[in-house]
Design a protein around this motif. Structure first.
Motif, PDB file in Angstrom:
ATOM      1  N   GLU A 464      43.928  60.544  20.906  1.00  0.00           N
ATOM      2  CA  GLU A 464      45.276  60.572  21.465  1.00  0.00           C
ATOM      3  C   GLU A 464      46.244  60.842  20.330  1.00  0.00           C
ATOM      4  O   GLU A 464      46.331  60.071  19.376  1.00  0.00           O
ATOM      5  CB  GLU A 464      45.635  59.255  22.144  1.00  0.00           C
ATOM      6  N   LEU A 465      46.971  61.938  20.408  1.00  0.00           N
ATOM      7  CA  LEU A 465      47.911  62.333  19.369  1.00  0.00           C
ATOM      8  C   LEU A 465      49.315  62.396  19.930  1.00  0.00           C
ATOM      9  O   LEU A 465      49.521  62.631  21.137  1.00  0.00           O
ATOM     10  CB  LEU A 465      47.556  63.713  18.797  1.00  0.00           C
ATOM     11  N   THR A 466      50.257  62.198  19.070  1.00  0.00           N
ATOM     12  CA  THR A 466      51.650  62.551  19.370  1.00  0.00           C
ATOM     13  C   THR A 466      51.949  63.784  18.553  1.00  0.00           C
ATOM     14  O   THR A 466      51.921  63.748  17.319  1.00  0.00           O
ATOM     15  CB  THR A 466      52.606  61.409  19.004  1.00  0.00           C
ATOM     16  N   VAL A 467      52.210  64.901  19.261  1.00  0.00           N
ATOM     17  CA  VAL A 467      52.360  66.199  18.617  1.00  0.00           C
ATOM     18  C   VAL A 467      53.831  66.588  18.609  1.00  0.00           C
ATOM     19  O   VAL A 467      54.554  66.383  19.594  1.00  0.00           O
ATOM     20  CB  VAL A 467      51.528  67.276  19.333  1.00  0.00           C
ATOM     21  N   ASN A 522      48.611  59.976  14.400  1.00  0.00           N
ATOM     22  CA  ASN A 522      47.400  59.249  14.828  1.00  0.00           C
ATOM     23  C   ASN A 522      46.107  59.963  14.456  1.00  0.00           C
ATOM     24  O   ASN A 522      45.053  59.718  15.031  1.00  0.00           O
ATOM     25  CB  ASN A 522      47.404  58.976  16.332  1.00  0.00           C
ATOM     26  N   ALA A 523      46.147  60.823  13.459  1.00  0.00           N
ATOM     27  CA  ALA A 523      44.952  61.445  12.890  1.00  0.00           C
ATOM     28  C   ALA A 523      45.337  61.892  11.473  1.00  0.00           C
ATOM     29  O   ALA A 523      46.498  62.249  11.228  1.00  0.00           O
ATOM     30  CB  ALA A 523      44.500  62.642  13.732  1.00  0.00           C
ATOM     31  N   ASP A 529      51.840  52.581  16.701  1.00  0.00           N
ATOM     32  CA  ASP A 529      53.159  53.014  17.205  1.00  0.00           C
ATOM     33  C   ASP A 529      53.455  54.452  16.804  1.00  0.00           C
ATOM     34  O   ASP A 529      54.558  54.786  16.369  1.00  0.00           O
ATOM     35  CB  ASP A 529      54.267  52.083  16.686  1.00  0.00           C
ATOM     36  N   HIS A 530      52.477  55.310  16.952  1.00  0.00           N
ATOM     37  CA  HIS A 530      52.675  56.686  16.492  1.00  0.00           C
ATOM     38  C   HIS A 530      53.744  57.415  17.290  1.00  0.00           C
ATOM     39  O   HIS A 530      54.427  58.296  16.766  1.00  0.00           O
ATOM     40  CB  HIS A 530      51.345  57.454  16.518  1.00  0.00           C
ATOM     41  N   ILE A 568      58.288  66.927  21.585  1.00  0.00           N
ATOM     42  CA  ILE A 568      57.297  65.897  21.252  1.00  0.00           C
ATOM     43  C   ILE A 568      56.559  65.516  22.521  1.00  0.00           C
ATOM     44  O   ILE A 568      57.179  65.249  23.569  1.00  0.00           O
ATOM     45  CB  ILE A 568      57.979  64.651  20.645  1.00  0.00           C
ATOM     46  N   HIS A 569      55.221  65.479  22.401  1.00  0.00           N
ATOM     47  CA  HIS A 569      54.397  65.084  23.544  1.00  0.00           C
ATOM     48  C   HIS A 569      53.212  64.264  23.044  1.00  0.00           C
ATOM     49  O   HIS A 569      52.660  64.527  21.972  1.00  0.00           O
ATOM     50  CB  HIS A 569      53.890  66.318  24.287  1.00  0.00           C
ATOM     51  N   THR A 570      52.814  63.279  23.856  1.00  0.00           N
ATOM     52  CA  THR A 570      51.666  62.430  23.535  1.00  0.00           C
ATOM     53  C   THR A 570      50.563  62.703  24.541  1.00  0.00           C
ATOM     54  O   THR A 570      50.798  62.649  25.759  1.00  0.00           O
ATOM     55  CB  THR A 570      52.049  60.945  23.571  1.00  0.00           C
ATOM     56  N   GLY A 571      49.370  62.988  24.054  1.00  0.00           N
ATOM     57  CA  GLY A 571      48.256  63.261  24.933  1.00  0.00           C
ATOM     58  C   GLY A 571      46.976  63.458  24.153  1.00  0.00           C
ATOM     59  O   GLY A 571      46.939  63.353  22.919  1.00  0.00           O
TER      60      GLY A 571
END
Length: 723
Positions: A464-467, A522-523, A529-530, A568-571
């Motif tokens: 799961e990343l926040t890009v 997150n990588a 809390d990314h 910004i998107h988290t997925g």
């Protein structure tokens, strides 16, 4: 313990074992280093010169000038003995060999003249007889030297008593000696060897053998024989080891007990050479007799007769680095015994030093292998300091000679070898990671990767990343009016300033794509809390850009403002090394990356600089967010709910934002219901927005044209925001 660490420990212990065995064999280089170390201690704190009843009658250059070249006739030596005896010398020791007949004796001179009646020669005096008569009944000690020829050994004038096991075989071996004239040998009160360092190749005299042995009989040296005769003692009392033969520990000479090495040596603790120790033979042999000062100095003193004349080649080197007459070292040995200031190197010193090499070596191997190199170096320096201090204090307060350099050198070799192995093998992977990620990660993330090996999983895995995507608005127009070099300078200034906030908030810089930035959180390791950290980075970019524009950092002139859009998107995304075997990048791919890129593109349509998806918004509800509608994105079958990031928690807690939030909620409901009150609410929202942030004016300017974005709300959005 990893395999590399196991190899490092085994290699380190093998080096420690080899060094321990090497020290146990005590090669010459170790002895040399040990001797030089002890010399330095004496140079720092030499024995203090004290007025002792010990004098050197020096056959110096002035005496040779006065009485002629050496050797002198022995009737003059007889006169010297008589004068010294009359002045009250307690012992007279000659550091001179009397092995040959006196060639200057009248009897010998006439006998060698052709045609002279032999009976006449017999009537002339013999200087050897004169000298023998003069030393008879006087406290005279004659010296004998070592010889490589024959098997002559002098008689021993003293007795020996032993305590403990017999130490007869302990001292250096006496194969043969130079024979003395029989009448001199018989009349002397004592005989002592004059060798200062037999068999020792070092020019520095550090220890003097007080005894020699032929395996059955012990032979004292000149210094202690003079001390014995001066006291009128008849016996040496030698102490050996209680359970082992061939070891000496001490000798009692009259009233004095002298500690010895196992080989019967006395460690010399010397003073700087002093003129007060010497009396010229010329002064004693003066025609009108010696002066009262000379007579007072000799009265009651142990007197050593020797030479300092350079041509007679009896010059030795002391631990202080001074060139002194050999006779003065005999005198210093007696001075040292009388003062009670001894140096000793106990039998257990070698064992202690060998043990220290083994123990400290093993400790350093462990520290170097399992702790950071800096800590290992600190431990090595601490061990070095402790060894030097302990050795120095032992010398200063107890006169003990403990070698600090053998453990230090061995420890240094061990530390160097272990550290080198660690750098070459164990730290290789860490250096590769730092090199690969140093341009992309914050120092805190690098530290966590280096110390959390299991958290680093390369090669591609789902996370799961926040890009985040960042793009410059109207870049084409900017590049058209600038020279290529100016475009590069503009991009470097802007992208460097913006990308710093990614690293500062524990993000990973993926790549720069022209005027765009791609980053994710997150990588390669987990970042708590990314989502919040990504939004904080975006807000910091907004502030930095405002400062750059205000300061005209790009050189565009007043009124020329640069804008950016941030999505910004988290997925879920796949992150890892991607590319060819010979060239690859650490990057992320997947739907989450595509959505973030589409959100950044929507900033132009929405008229606001920071947009986030509802999946990111769920984790940052404490910040100042406003609904921006549900937008259809390319490649998505349903619309994506987005929100505009107005500010952080401080803005969200302000009364101005609270008022704006109420009006904005009414506006979204009106847009959803296609209410006629929409235009009025937009005007009110613009007014409220101006009190919060200036960038919302364009957002509300365009919102009426996006009314359809507020009429269809994705399933679950209202519920998630309400939660």
């Amino acid at each position: 313990m990893t395999r590399a660490q196991q190899i490092g420990v085994v290699l380190g212990l093998a080096i420690v074992t080899a060094l321990t065995i090497l020290r146990a064999s005590d090669p010459g280089i170790f002895k040399l280093i040990r001797g030089v170390t002890f010399d330095e201690y004496q140079r720092l704190v030499p024995r203090t010169f004290e007025a002792m009843p010990v004098r050197v009658i020096d056959i110096d250059e002035a005496s040779l000038h006065e009485f002629g070249q050496w050797p002198w006739p022995r009737d003059r030596m007889a006169l010297l003995v008589n004068r010294l005896s009359e002045m009250g010398a307690s012992a007279i020791a000659f550091d001179i060999l009397f092995a040959e007949p006196d060639r200057l004796s009248p009897r010998n001179v006439v006998r060698d003249v052709a045609g002279v009646d032999p009976s006449l020669a017999e009537k002339l005096p013999d200087n050897d007889e004169i000298f023998a008569q003069s030393i008879g009944e006087k406290p005279v000690v004659l010296g004998f030297g070592l010889s490589n020829e024959g098997n002559y050994r002098p008689p021993v004038k003293a007795g020996f008593a032993f305590t403990g096991e017999s130490p007869v075989t302990a001292p250096p071996y006496l194969g043969a000696s130079t024979p003395l004239r029989p009448q001199l040998e018989a009349n002397a009160a004592g005989l002592g060897h004059i060798s200062l360092n037999p068999g020792n190749p070092s020019p520095v005299v550090r220890a003097v053998p007080l005894f020699l042995t032929d395996g059955e009989q012990l032979y004292p040296n000149l210094a202690i024989e003079a001390l014995r005769v001066a006291q009128g003692a008849s016996t040496y009392v030698l102490s050996g080891a209680p359970d082992r033969a061939g070891i000496m520990t001490s000798v009692k000479i009259g009233d004095f007990v002298v500690p010895l090495t196992a080989a019967g040596e006395l460690w010399l603790y010397v003073t700087p050479d002093r003129a007060e120790r010497y009396i010229s033979a010329r002064q004693v042999l003066a025609a009108d007799g010696a002066s009262p000062d000379v007579a007072a100095a000799i009265d009651g003193s142990i007197v050593f007769v020797g030479t300092s004349a350079a041509g007679l080649q009896d010059i030795r080197v002391t631990a202080l680095g001074e060139n002194v007459p050999g006779v003065s070292l005999h005198a210093q040995a007696v001075e040292q015994i009388l003062s009670g200031r001894f140096l000793s190197r106990p039998d257990w010193a070698d064992g202690l030093e060998i043990l220290m090499i083994a123990v400290l070596g093993c400790l350093l191997v462990g520290v170097t292998t399992f702790v950071s190199p800096a800590v290992a170096l600190a431990c090595g320096l601490l061990i070095t300091a402790m060894a030097v201090v302990a050795s120095w204090l032992s010398f200063l307060f107890a006169g003990l000679l403990l070698d600090p350099l053998a453990p230090i050198i061995s420890g240094s070799i061990t530390h160097f070898a272990s550290t080198s192995f660690r750098i070459l093998v164990i730290d290789r992977e860490r250096r590769e990671v730092r090199r690969a990620f140093g341009h992309y990660l914050s120092p805190s993330l690098l530290h966590r990767i280096e110390h959390s090996r299991d958290a680093l999983r390369l090669g591609g895995d789902d996370r799961e990343l926040t890009v985040m995507f960042v793009d410059v608005r109207s870049f084409t127009e900017i590049s058209e009016r600038l020279a290529p070099t100016a475009v590069v300078a503009f991009l470097n200034t802007l992208l460097d300033a913006l990308s710093r906030h990614v690293v500062a908030n524990e993000g990973t810089l993926d790549k720069f794509i022209g005027d765009s930035i791609m980053a994710f959180w997150n990588a390669p390791v987990d970042v708590a809390d990314h989502e919040i950290k990504a939004v904080r980075a975006a807000l910091a970019m907004r502030e930095t850009l405002a400062e750059l524009n205000a300061g005209d950092a790009f050189g565009f002139g007043p009124g020329q403002q640069v804008g950016i859009g941030i999505g910004i998107h988290t997925g879920l995304a796949c992150v890892g090394n991607m590319g060819a075997k010979t060239r690859f990048n650490y990057s992320a791919v997947g739907d989450a990356v595509n959505v973030a890129a589409r959100l950044e593109s929507c900033c132009k349509e929405v008229g606001f600089d920071i947009l986030i998806s509802d999946s990111t918004a769920r984790s940052v509800q404490g910040m100042a967010l406003i609904e921006a509608g549900a937008i259809p994105l390319k490649g998505k079958s349903s619309r994506t709910q987005i929100l505009a990031v107005v500010g952080d928690e401080r803005v969200a807690a302000s009364t101005e934002f609270a008022a704006l939030a109420v009006v904005h909620e009414q506006l979204t409901q009106a847009l959803h219901a296609h209410s006629k009150n929409t235009r009025k609410l937009i005007g009110t929202a613009k007014l409220r927005a101006g009190q919060v942030i200036g960038g919302l004016a364009e957002f509300y300017q365009r919102i009426s044209g996006r009314s359809d974005h507020f009429r269809e709300v994705p399933d679950g959005f209202e519920k998630s925001v309400a939660d």
